[in-house]
Design a protein around this motif. Sequence first.
Motif, PDB file in Angstrom:
ATOM      1  N   PHE A 177       0.844  -1.194   0.000  1.00 34.42           N
ATOM      2  CA  PHE A 177       0.000   0.000   0.000  1.00 34.42           C
ATOM      3  C   PHE A 177       0.880   1.245   0.000  1.00 34.42           C
ATOM      4  O   PHE A 177       1.948   1.253   0.610  1.00 34.42           O
ATOM      5  CB  PHE A 177      -0.860   0.053   1.270  1.00 34.42           C
ATOM      6  CG  PHE A 177      -1.880  -1.060   1.336  1.00 34.42           C
ATOM      7  CD1 PHE A 177      -3.071  -0.964   0.617  1.00 34.42           C
ATOM      8  CD2 PHE A 177      -1.659  -2.168   2.124  1.00 34.42           C
ATOM      9  CE1 PHE A 177      -3.998  -1.967   0.700  1.00 34.42           C
ATOM     10  CE2 PHE A 177      -2.592  -3.176   2.197  1.00 34.42           C
ATOM     11  CZ  PHE A 177      -3.771  -3.087   1.485  1.00 34.42           C
ATOM     12  N   SER A 178       0.357   2.243  -0.672  1.00 35.48           N
ATOM     13  CA  SER A 178       1.015   3.553  -0.630  1.00 35.48           C
ATOM     14  C   SER A 178      -0.025   4.615  -0.280  1.00 35.48           C
ATOM     15  O   SER A 178      -1.237   4.387  -0.456  1.00 35.48           O
ATOM     16  CB  SER A 178       1.652   3.883  -1.975  1.00 35.48           C
ATOM     17  OG  SER A 178       2.866   3.197  -2.111  1.00 35.48           O
ATOM     18  N   GLN A 212       1.758   6.003   7.166  1.00 39.50           N
ATOM     19  CA  GLN A 212       2.580   4.819   6.838  1.00 39.50           C
ATOM     20  C   GLN A 212       3.025   4.113   8.122  1.00 39.50           C
ATOM     21  O   GLN A 212       2.993   2.889   8.211  1.00 39.50           O
ATOM     22  CB  GLN A 212       3.800   5.250   6.019  1.00 39.50           C
ATOM     23  CG  GLN A 212       3.471   5.505   4.556  1.00 39.50           C
ATOM     24  CD  GLN A 212       4.650   6.110   3.797  1.00 39.50           C
ATOM     25  OE1 GLN A 212       5.578   6.646   4.391  1.00 39.50           O
ATOM     26  NE2 GLN A 212       4.571   6.079   2.474  1.00 39.50           N
TER      27      GLN A 212
ATOM     28  N   GLU B  65      -2.742   6.242 -11.782  1.00 34.18           N
ATOM     29  CA  GLU B  65      -2.608   6.716 -10.405  1.00 34.18           C
ATOM     30  C   GLU B  65      -1.298   6.211  -9.777  1.00 34.18           C
ATOM     31  O   GLU B  65      -0.681   6.917  -8.981  1.00 34.18           O
ATOM     32  CB  GLU B  65      -3.794   6.252  -9.566  1.00 34.18           C
ATOM     33  CG  GLU B  65      -5.063   7.007  -9.939  1.00 34.18           C
ATOM     34  CD  GLU B  65      -6.171   6.824  -8.927  1.00 34.18           C
ATOM     35  OE1 GLU B  65      -6.626   7.815  -8.339  1.00 34.18           O
ATOM     36  OE2 GLU B  65      -6.571   5.644  -8.747  1.00 34.18           O
ATOM     37  N   LEU B  66      -0.877   5.028 -10.167  1.00 35.47           N
ATOM     38  CA  LEU B  66       0.377   4.497  -9.648  1.00 35.47           C
ATOM     39  C   LEU B  66       1.562   5.298 -10.196  1.00 35.47           C
ATOM     40  O   LEU B  66       2.551   5.544  -9.492  1.00 35.47           O
ATOM     41  CB  LEU B  66       0.504   3.013 -10.032  1.00 35.47           C
ATOM     42  CG  LEU B  66       1.544   2.194  -9.292  1.00 35.47           C
ATOM     43  CD1 LEU B  66       1.351   2.265  -7.793  1.00 35.47           C
ATOM     44  CD2 LEU B  66       1.496   0.736  -9.750  1.00 35.47           C
ATOM     45  N   ARG B  68       1.427   8.455 -11.042  1.00 33.23           N
ATOM     46  CA  ARG B  68       1.430   9.733 -10.322  1.00 33.23           C
ATOM     47  C   ARG B  68       2.057   9.563  -8.932  1.00 33.23           C
ATOM     48  O   ARG B  68       2.865  10.373  -8.495  1.00 33.23           O
ATOM     49  CB  ARG B  68      -0.002  10.246 -10.150  1.00 33.23           C
ATOM     50  CG  ARG B  68      -0.648  10.701 -11.442  1.00 33.23           C
ATOM     51  CD  ARG B  68      -2.064  11.154 -11.124  1.00 33.23           C
ATOM     52  NE  ARG B  68      -2.863  11.261 -12.332  1.00 33.23           N
ATOM     53  CZ  ARG B  68      -4.166  11.465 -12.312  1.00 33.23           C
ATOM     54  NH1 ARG B  68      -4.821  11.561 -11.166  1.00 33.23           N
ATOM     55  NH2 ARG B  68      -4.845  11.573 -13.439  1.00 33.23           N
ATOM     56  N   LEU B  69       1.614   8.496  -8.275  1.00 31.02           N
ATOM     57  CA  LEU B  69       2.093   8.254  -6.908  1.00 31.02           C
ATOM     58  C   LEU B  69       3.610   8.118  -6.882  1.00 31.02           C
ATOM     59  O   LEU B  69       4.290   8.673  -6.013  1.00 31.02           O
ATOM     60  CB  LEU B  69       1.428   6.979  -6.382  1.00 31.02           C
ATOM     61  CG  LEU B  69       1.686   6.588  -4.935  1.00 31.02           C
ATOM     62  CD1 LEU B  69       0.438   5.906  -4.376  1.00 31.02           C
ATOM     63  CD2 LEU B  69       2.856   5.645  -4.800  1.00 31.02           C
ATOM     64  N   ALA B  71       5.689   9.407  -8.739  1.00 29.75           N
ATOM     65  CA  ALA B  71       6.383  10.652  -9.048  1.00 29.75           C
ATOM     66  C   ALA B  71       6.411  11.604  -7.846  1.00 29.75           C
ATOM     67  O   ALA B  71       7.134  12.603  -7.857  1.00 29.75           O
ATOM     68  CB  ALA B  71       5.700  11.327 -10.241  1.00 29.75           C
ATOM     69  N   LEU B  72       5.601  11.319  -6.843  1.00 28.21           N
ATOM     70  CA  LEU B  72       5.600  12.170  -5.651  1.00 28.21           C
ATOM     71  C   LEU B  72       6.901  11.974  -4.873  1.00 28.21           C
ATOM     72  O   LEU B  72       7.417  10.847  -4.802  1.00 28.21           O
ATOM     73  CB  LEU B  72       4.396  11.823  -4.766  1.00 28.21           C
ATOM     74  CG  LEU B  72       3.028  12.176  -5.381  1.00 28.21           C
ATOM     75  CD1 LEU B  72       1.906  11.583  -4.539  1.00 28.21           C
ATOM     76  CD2 LEU B  72       2.873  13.683  -5.503  1.00 28.21           C
ATOM     77  N   PRO B  73       7.440  13.012  -4.258  1.00 30.61           N
ATOM     78  CA  PRO B  73       8.777  12.924  -3.649  1.00 30.61           C
ATOM     79  C   PRO B  73       8.846  12.023  -2.411  1.00 30.61           C
ATOM     80  O   PRO B  73       9.892  11.507  -2.092  1.00 30.61           O
ATOM     81  CB  PRO B  73       9.065  14.379  -3.283  1.00 30.61           C
ATOM     82  CG  PRO B  73       7.764  15.059  -3.231  1.00 30.61           C
ATOM     83  CD  PRO B  73       6.892  14.383  -4.215  1.00 30.61           C
ATOM     84  N   PHE B  74       7.734  11.827  -1.752  1.00 31.71           N
ATOM     85  CA  PHE B  74       7.789  11.063  -0.490  1.00 31.71           C
ATOM     86  C   PHE B  74       7.204   9.663  -0.638  1.00 31.71           C
ATOM     87  O   PHE B  74       6.884   9.018   0.353  1.00 31.71           O
ATOM     88  CB  PHE B  74       7.000  11.820   0.599  1.00 31.71           C
ATOM     89  CG  PHE B  74       5.612  12.205   0.135  1.00 31.71           C
ATOM     90  CD1 PHE B  74       4.579  11.286   0.151  1.00 31.71           C
ATOM     91  CD2 PHE B  74       5.380  13.491  -0.345  1.00 31.71           C
ATOM     92  CE1 PHE B  74       3.335  11.648  -0.294  1.00 31.71           C
ATOM     93  CE2 PHE B  74       4.132  13.845  -0.787  1.00 31.71           C
ATOM     94  CZ  PHE B  74       3.086  12.932  -0.779  1.00 31.71           C
ATOM     95  N   SER B  75       7.078   9.187  -1.860  1.00 31.60           N
ATOM     96  CA  SER B  75       6.360   7.926  -2.072  1.00 31.60           C
ATOM     97  C   SER B  75       7.079   6.723  -1.449  1.00 31.60           C
ATOM     98  O   SER B  75       8.257   6.503  -1.696  1.00 31.60           O
ATOM     99  CB  SER B  75       6.208   7.650  -3.574  1.00 31.60           C
ATOM    100  OG  SER B  75       5.360   8.581  -4.104  1.00 31.60           O
ATOM    101  N   ARG B  76       6.349   6.028  -0.651  1.00 29.41           N
ATOM    102  CA  ARG B  76       6.850   4.773  -0.084  1.00 29.41           C
ATOM    103  C   ARG B  76       5.680   3.796  -0.036  1.00 29.41           C
ATOM    104  O   ARG B  76       4.527   4.202  -0.117  1.00 29.41           O
ATOM    105  CB  ARG B  76       7.406   4.992   1.322  1.00 29.41           C
ATOM    106  CG  ARG B  76       8.619   5.911   1.343  1.00 29.41           C
ATOM    107  CD  ARG B  76       9.185   6.050   2.725  1.00 29.41           C
ATOM    108  NE  ARG B  76       9.886   4.858   3.189  1.00 29.41           N
ATOM    109  CZ  ARG B  76      11.099   4.485   2.786  1.00 29.41           C
ATOM    110  NH1 ARG B  76      11.740   5.218   1.875  1.00 29.41           N
ATOM    111  NH2 ARG B  76      11.662   3.411   3.270  1.00 29.41           N
ATOM    112  N   GLN B  77       5.993   2.542   0.073  1.00 28.27           N
ATOM    113  CA  GLN B  77       4.886   1.587   0.205  1.00 28.27           C
ATOM    114  C   GLN B  77       5.119   0.677   1.408  1.00 28.27           C
ATOM    115  O   GLN B  77       6.244   0.377   1.773  1.00 28.27           O
ATOM    116  CB  GLN B  77       4.688   0.751  -1.067  1.00 28.27           C
ATOM    117  CG  GLN B  77       5.767  -0.263  -1.335  1.00 28.27           C
ATOM    118  CD  GLN B  77       5.423  -1.155  -2.523  1.00 28.27           C
ATOM    119  OE1 GLN B  77       4.378  -0.987  -3.156  1.00 28.27           O
ATOM    120  NE2 GLN B  77       6.303  -2.079  -2.836  1.00 28.27           N
ATOM    121  N   VAL B  88       9.095   3.976  -3.466  1.00 27.11           N
ATOM    122  CA  VAL B  88       8.457   3.766  -4.791  1.00 27.11           C
ATOM    123  C   VAL B  88       8.941   4.904  -5.686  1.00 27.11           C
ATOM    124  O   VAL B  88       8.766   6.065  -5.348  1.00 27.11           O
ATOM    125  CB  VAL B  88       6.925   3.828  -4.681  1.00 27.11           C
ATOM    126  CG1 VAL B  88       6.287   3.602  -6.041  1.00 27.11           C
ATOM    127  CG2 VAL B  88       6.420   2.817  -3.674  1.00 27.11           C
TER     128      VAL B  88
END
Lengths: 802, 296
Positions: A177-178, A212, B65-66, B68-69, B71-77, B88
């Motif tokens: 998940f993100s 998160q 949407e993935l 876009r996500l 490309a965001l600077p703080f993206s993590r999963q 990510v």
Amino acid sequence: MAVSPLLPEALVRCCDTSQFEFETTAELPEVEEVLGQERAVEAVRFGVGMAREGYNMFALGGSSRDSHAIIQSYLEKHAAGRAVPDDWCYVHNFAQPAEPVALSFPAGRGCLFRNDMAALLEELQSAIPATFESEEYRTRKQLLDQEFQERQEKIFNDTQVKAREQGIAMFPTPTGFSFAPLADDEVMKPEQFKELPEEERGRIEARVQALQQELRQRVQAMPLLQREFSQRLKELNREVTEFAVNPLLEELRQRYADLPAVVVYLQALSTDVITNAKAFLVEEGGGGLSPAEESGFTRYQVNLLVDHTGAENAPVVYEDLPGYANLTGRIEHQSQFGALSTDFTLIKPGALHRANGGYLVVDAGKVLLQPFAWEGLKRALRARELRIEPAEQLLSLMSTVTLQPQPIPLDIKLVMIGDRRIYYLLSAYDPEFPDLVKVAVDFNDDVDRSRATDAGYAALIGTIARREGTLHLSPGGVARMIEHAARLSGDSEKLTSHISRLSDLLLEADYQARQAALSLIGAAEVQAAIDAQIHRQDRLQQRVQEQVLRGTVLIDTAGARVGQINGLSVISLGGFSFGQPSRITARVRLGSRGVVDIEREVELGGPLHSKGVLILANYLGARFAPDKPLSLSASLVFEQSYGGVDGDSASSAELYALLSALSDLPLRQSLAVTGSVNQFGQVQAIGGVNEKIEGFFDICSARGLSGDQGVLIPAANAKHLMLRQDVVDAVAAGQFQIYGISSIDEGIELLTGYSAGQADEQGEFPDGSVNHRVARRINELVEARRSFGRGSSEDGNTHPGE
Amino acid sequence: MVGAVVKMAIPTPESSRSLLDGPEVHRILVALDSSRSSLRALGAAAEMARTLQAEIEGLFIEDEELVRLAALPFSRQVGFTCGGETSVDSDAVERQFRLLARQAQAALARAADAASVPWRFTVRRGLVRETLTRVASDSDIVSLGHHGWSGGLRRHLGSSARGLLAGFHRSVLLLPDEQVATSPLLLVYDGSQGAEQALQLVARLLASRQVDSVVILVSDPTPAADLKARVEGRLSSAQTRLRYVEVKSRDHQVLADAVRAVRPGLCVVSAEGDWVRSDAFRQLLLDTPFAALLVR
């Protein structure tokens, strides 16, 4: 002192048919007892009845077939009075799978238990799935699922809702998940995000990080939830399975309540089934159980190792191939994807399992020939338990997983059958043997012949005829059978106890009678069968005779020769014996080596033959040179003999040849001689007298009987004479003579025609007698040697210059 | 509900033609994302394409949407299984798209070749629901797995499936994660226009397949006898063993229970009624493993 030939009546003891009061053997009663084997029968009775450790039996002597028949018969009789032993099963050991459990059942119930367990498994396979498919179970499971889902949903939904409230989407990716900020209900585009004030971007980023963090903690808590769910599902399954299983097993527990070990096993099985209920649930449309699932059920099966269903007596088992595995059982393996595996259903019983509680009969020779068989048998008897240990395991040849089945108590009576040599060898060289096999069952090879035994034999022949379904015999046929039995024993006063050979003769006489379309077997048919037996085996005898008659082998049957005599020997091949004349010669010269046995010198003479020659040498020295050295070198040889010679039956013939050589008196070549001699010149009994006489008679007969031909036999052998009718007829007609000789003097007179001569008080023999001539020649040789003095060598030859 | 009636129809050349009456199926679209349920959807689509002599089209959607996500600077999963955090980024997402697309195409090729049907493969980037709806407009049936990740819950209907259930102008074949049986074929028939379309599709399926079939006759308001006569008239030439089950109520839960009781391999039902949009139907899809063909 002249010896008279034996009368025809002394040459064969005919069976008097007038003693029989029957027309055919069909009238005779059935014979239950074994003729002439009282000692052996008593030993069998003792061995069978002696229920103590180590009182196993070894049947020795007699014919193997007869021993088997007698032993089997007695064991079966005794087994009829004994209780049928328990059935034995191997079942899975749920605690120690590598050590299958042995369960015993009263006879017949082992099979029932196996069937009960098969039925139980079948019922479980339908009852357990049915319970799991019930509406109640489905509902309870759905409720549990629902609860789990709701609690799971709540974990995520709380985070999702919280995120949504903050304008953040919880977004699924392929592996997790993100979180991303939303704009117009979609994930915000990066350029939109960049356009946000820095302070706002920071707030969003902080929110995302917090979410998160929260989500990570929640995800990490998921295993606990899943474990709880799994545990509750197991409890539900256990409850449901118990509901299905317990009534079925309770019925079995009650049925086998009298067998505590079985009840314990059923309890363990119950626990295992409940724990592994999932194995019974078949996927819908899956087409039944997969092989792996089927094999999973193997552990609920029963390996019925020993089944006495329907048996009324204790078992009597004869193991024809007493190999180690055949005796003690084995553990088979099966190949699965190249690997060997096994389980308790692959345990196979051995003869000891089948005979447990009864009797096991084995051939001693076969047991000793099979690797580890004797050791395995002894170990089982010693330990009084049956432990299956594969030979490959004992030898560390197999490294694959195998089993160690629980041992089974052993209560068995072992009967070994073998010849005397094996018995005595085992007694001498195996220290355990006397303790483990304490009863010797010694069978006689023959029985005394009398009117009573003749009658018993007649009844026995009638019994065999009934058992074998042959024609019955007339008194004449029985008489001929009895005469042949005496001939087989090699004694006119005995009858062979090898019933199997008589049985064979009866079958063959039956064949002869049926070929001639007769309804009764008479003397002629029995004789025809005997002749046919001989004819089938006498090829070599004919070849030997042919060589003599064609002059290849030199045998004189007329005239007289110095230092040459006809000896007689017996050749036994494949159960057939025949006599063969051999020329024996002796030469004498000055020397000191005494009597030289050339056969011994070239290592063709056996020890008994050498012994005979040494005896006759001593006889010669003691009688003719008691007070001086025997200064001669005499050589004895079996002419044209290219094989080994053994036995001392030719020693009298050799002595006659030597006396002839010393006396320079020729010996009658029309006579043949057999008999051993002792140091006092007495002629002693030998074996095969009938064959020897007939062997010489056949040569003479083929050349034409002259009337002065005959055979000198030891007088002690007269009682053994059971000669062929043609020999007897020739004697009766004065064409052939048989002399019973007691001493060398009697024999030498017949052979030379000169008086042997008895020594007077001074030790002097009468002039002209054979012995006088011999003594004189020996004295001459002594004097001659003395005259040579130191100038002669040890071998009597003069060496010039010495 | 009433008991079953068994009938074996003997096909004739005349009657066989009648099974093929009605609208034809030319193309079946299957949405592929390499998940287990999408692969099942692929298998079912290939089998159905073979039966209906249709073409199969595989669609892989690169989720906008993935992108876009990433490309965001703080993206993590946060991982599903152990809760571990990983970053990510756009490159990783692009690589993942390419990998999944290749896998999807290979799976499509295997399934179509095995079924001996023509196929084509399409990759589109966009928002999942809109893209699927747009591409599906060229197809007659859309096949997709009905379990998906939605809010992190495996046992929920996937967002695509939910969208297609909510309102869509093409027939939809929904497959569960689990293996489904090959029979029986179940038709839910209430005599409505939508049910007639479902009946025609069933007729087409039975024209070339011999499979035991069950018809649930929803006798509200039309009497069961009339419904049965219509079905028999349509399927009279089908070489199949037909069994009828009557349901006297249109109650959603009653219908769902009737389907559960049959345990179908494939359930053909009109997508027009309220029932397929009900919670009872969604729960049925979740707890009973069968393929559902929603006919429009």
